[in-house]
Write an enzyme that holds these catalytic residues in place. Structure first.
Site, short mmCIF file in Angstrom:
data_model
loop_
_atom_site.label_atom_id
_atom_site.label_comp_id
_atom_site.label_asym_id
_atom_site.label_seq_id
_atom_site.Cartn_x
_atom_site.Cartn_y
_atom_site.Cartn_z
N ARG A 169 55.23 -5.20 37.64
CA ARG A 169 54.50 -5.67 38.84
C ARG A 169 55.42 -5.78 40.06
O ARG A 169 55.30 -6.70 40.87
CB ARG A 169 53.84 -7.03 38.60
CG ARG A 169 52.72 -7.03 37.58
CD ARG A 169 51.55 -6.17 38.03
NE ARG A 169 50.38 -6.36 37.19
CZ ARG A 169 50.16 -5.72 36.03
NH1 ARG A 169 51.01 -4.80 35.60
NH2 ARG A 169 49.08 -5.97 35.33
N SER A 243 44.43 -10.70 37.78
CA SER A 243 45.38 -11.72 37.33
C SER A 243 45.99 -12.40 38.54
O SER A 243 46.55 -11.72 39.40
CB SER A 243 46.52 -11.07 36.53
OG SER A 243 46.04 -10.41 35.41
N GLU A 340 50.85 -13.22 41.33
CA GLU A 340 50.93 -11.77 41.41
C GLU A 340 50.48 -11.27 42.78
O GLU A 340 51.13 -10.40 43.37
CB GLU A 340 50.08 -11.15 40.29
CG GLU A 340 50.19 -9.66 40.22
CD GLU A 340 49.17 -9.05 39.28
OE1 GLU A 340 48.11 -8.63 39.76
OE2 GLU A 340 49.43 -8.97 38.07
N1 EPU Z 1 44.75 -15.34 26.56
C1 EPU Z 1 44.45 -16.66 26.46
N2 EPU Z 1 43.41 -17.15 27.20
C2 EPU Z 1 42.69 -16.35 28.04
C3 EPU Z 1 43.00 -15.00 28.14
C4 EPU Z 1 44.05 -14.51 27.38
O1 EPU Z 1 45.07 -17.39 25.72
O2 EPU Z 1 41.78 -16.88 28.71
C5 EPU Z 1 45.89 -14.82 25.77
C6 EPU Z 1 45.47 -14.12 24.51
O3 EPU Z 1 46.37 -14.48 23.49
C7 EPU Z 1 45.66 -12.65 24.84
C8 EPU Z 1 46.82 -12.71 25.82
O4 EPU Z 1 46.63 -13.90 26.55
O5 EPU Z 1 45.98 -11.91 23.71
C9 EPU Z 1 46.90 -11.55 26.76
O6 EPU Z 1 45.64 -11.41 27.46
P1 EPU Z 1 45.20 -10.01 28.09
O7 EPU Z 1 45.20 -8.93 27.04
O8 EPU Z 1 43.92 -10.20 28.83
O9 EPU Z 1 46.39 -9.64 29.07
P2 EPU Z 1 47.12 -10.46 30.23
O10 EPU Z 1 48.57 -10.50 29.87
O11 EPU Z 1 46.46 -11.74 30.50
C10 EPU Z 1 47.70 -8.29 31.56
C11 EPU Z 1 47.65 -7.85 32.99
C12 EPU Z 1 46.23 -7.43 33.36
C13 EPU Z 1 45.79 -6.30 32.42
C14 EPU Z 1 45.87 -6.79 30.99
C15 EPU Z 1 45.53 -5.71 29.99
C16 EPU Z 1 49.36 -9.16 34.14
C17 EPU Z 1 49.65 -10.27 35.08
N3 EPU Z 1 48.07 -8.95 33.85
O12 EPU Z 1 46.90 -9.46 31.45
O13 EPU Z 1 46.27 -6.92 34.68
O14 EPU Z 1 44.46 -5.89 32.71
O15 EPU Z 1 47.21 -7.24 30.71
O16 EPU Z 1 46.59 -4.82 29.93
O17 EPU Z 1 50.29 -8.49 33.68
C18 EPU Z 1 46.05 -7.61 36.94
O18 EPU Z 1 47.25 -7.38 37.05
O19 EPU Z 1 45.36 -8.01 37.90
C19 EPU Z 1 45.42 -7.45 35.64
C20 EPU Z 1 44.14 -7.78 35.40
#
Ligand code: EPU
Length: 348
Positions: A169, A243, A340
């Protein structure tokens, strides 16, 4: 400012130009329909000397106040195939092209590489700035070169991907936001599909779609679209900027200690062997924020990492909520989380 290739609006409302849908006004909005107009535009003192906010789809910023200088938007929309040997291809897209439109265009032309990045809001010009990423892929994996207007030297430049300072990012464009205006991005894509399905959820989604064998790139894109629609609120319906926090990268020993104290805490590989990436969503969720709201500023019920505008929240209210969330994560886990999106009109 007379001229061709751009138009100017004074006291322009930006409410519909940011996906949070918060109220903001630009003293001067310059919309360039041709990047060739940039040297002339930056010849005017207001752009040359003042702060200039380059606005793409407004999907990765929060107007906590009004921007103080000129807001520049590139309404350029060309997509072209620069090279194609039947196996590999280079596609050039103007900064103003919608990101998802580009993904669909490449898939429609049989080109693979961007399928995991389907449905990310925003423009092509914004994609390299924060090195957008999702489902195990970052855009830097496919970027061949970035074309930009260099404000200091008053000329157009072309940077190879290796010179863009890409990290999670992050990029040199994000580090020095006033140095360049990204005008176009060149992508190195392939006609041979190498699926990247490792990220949790994609395989399951493909199976739910009835695809058992090797999927096509368009089917992976469809799976990503279905997951995103389910997990992330549609900004057209509920204002948000995806995010709101980056996943924090911490020293490995600190991460292992936290994981030991909190069974079930997700832990990812960091930038190297000595760091780990934590899940900001999980940390925020544990602090009880999911689905909470304070007036119209809230946290999405479907994903703890997404701040939402339920109607008439101001940018300042959303920023206040974000600060309270970060403070609670710091107090409970000793981990600093950082936004972010770019904060305009205030500082984190
Ligand atoms: N989780 C929770 N609670 C929640 C949501 C998620 O505990 O409400 C935990 C779960 O354990 C889950 C983990 O967080 O397995 C990861 O969640 P997710 O797969 O949704 O990924 P993220 O790390 O929250 C990142 C990117 C997203 C991207 C997703 C999928 C960042 C800041 N965000 O989110 O990007 O879509 O991975 O690859 O790196 C964005 O940058 O705007 C964005 C949406």
């Amino acid at each position: 400012m007379p001229g061709t290739g751009y138009r100017i609006v004074e006291r322009a409302r930006l409410d519909a130009r940011n996906t949070f849908g918060v109220a903001a006004t630009a003293p001067l909005l310059v919309e360039a329909t041709d990047a060739a107009a940039l040297p002339e535009l930056f010849g005017y003192a207001m752009l040359r000397e003042g702060p200039v906010l380059v606005l793409g789809g407004g999907s990765n910023l929060l107007f906590a106040g009004d921007p103080t200088g000129v807001v520049l938007s590139l309404a350029t929309r060309g997509i072209a195939l620069l090279a194609d040997d039947g196996r590999d291809a280079v596609v050039r897209a103007d900064a103003g092209v919608g990101w998802h439109d580009l993904v669909l265009w490449t898939l429609g032309h049989g080109l693979c590489g961007l399928e995991n990045l389907a449905l990310i809001p925003g423009t092509v010009g914004a994609a390299p700035i924060q090195n957008i990423g999702a489902y195990g892929v970052e855009v830097r994996d496919c970027i061949h070169a970035v074309e930009a207007y260099d404000r200091e030297h008053g000329r157009f430049i072309r940077l190879d991907a290796a010179d863009c300072g890409f990290a999670y990012r992050d990029s040199r464009f994000k580090q020095a936001p006033d140095a360049h205006v990204v005008t176009a991005v060149e992508f190195a894509l392939s006609r041979t599909f190498e699926p990247r399905l490792g990220y949790a959820g994609i395989d399951e989604e493909l199976q739910a779609m009835g695809i058992d064998g090797a999927p096509r790139a368009s089917q992976v894109a469809e799976a990503v679209i279905r997951i995103r629609r389910r997990k992330l609120p549609d900004p057209a319906v509920l204002g948000n900027a995806g995010s709101f926090f980056k996943n924090p990268i911490v020293p490995a020993p600190q991460a292992e200690a936290l994981a030991g104290a909190h069974p079930g805490m997700p832990l990812f590989r960091g930038a190297g062997d000595d760091t780990r990436k934590l899940s900001a969503a999980w940390l925020i969720d544990q602090c009880g924020w999911k689905g909470q709201r304070d007036g119209d500023a809230g946290v999405a019920a479907s994903h703890a990492l997404v701040l939402v505008n339920h109607g008439h929240a101001s940018g300042a209210q959303l920023l206040g909520l974000a600060r309270r969330i970060a403070a609670s994560v710091q107090a409970r886990f000793g981990v600093a989380i950082e936004p972010e999106p770019r904060i305009v009109g205030d500082a984190w």
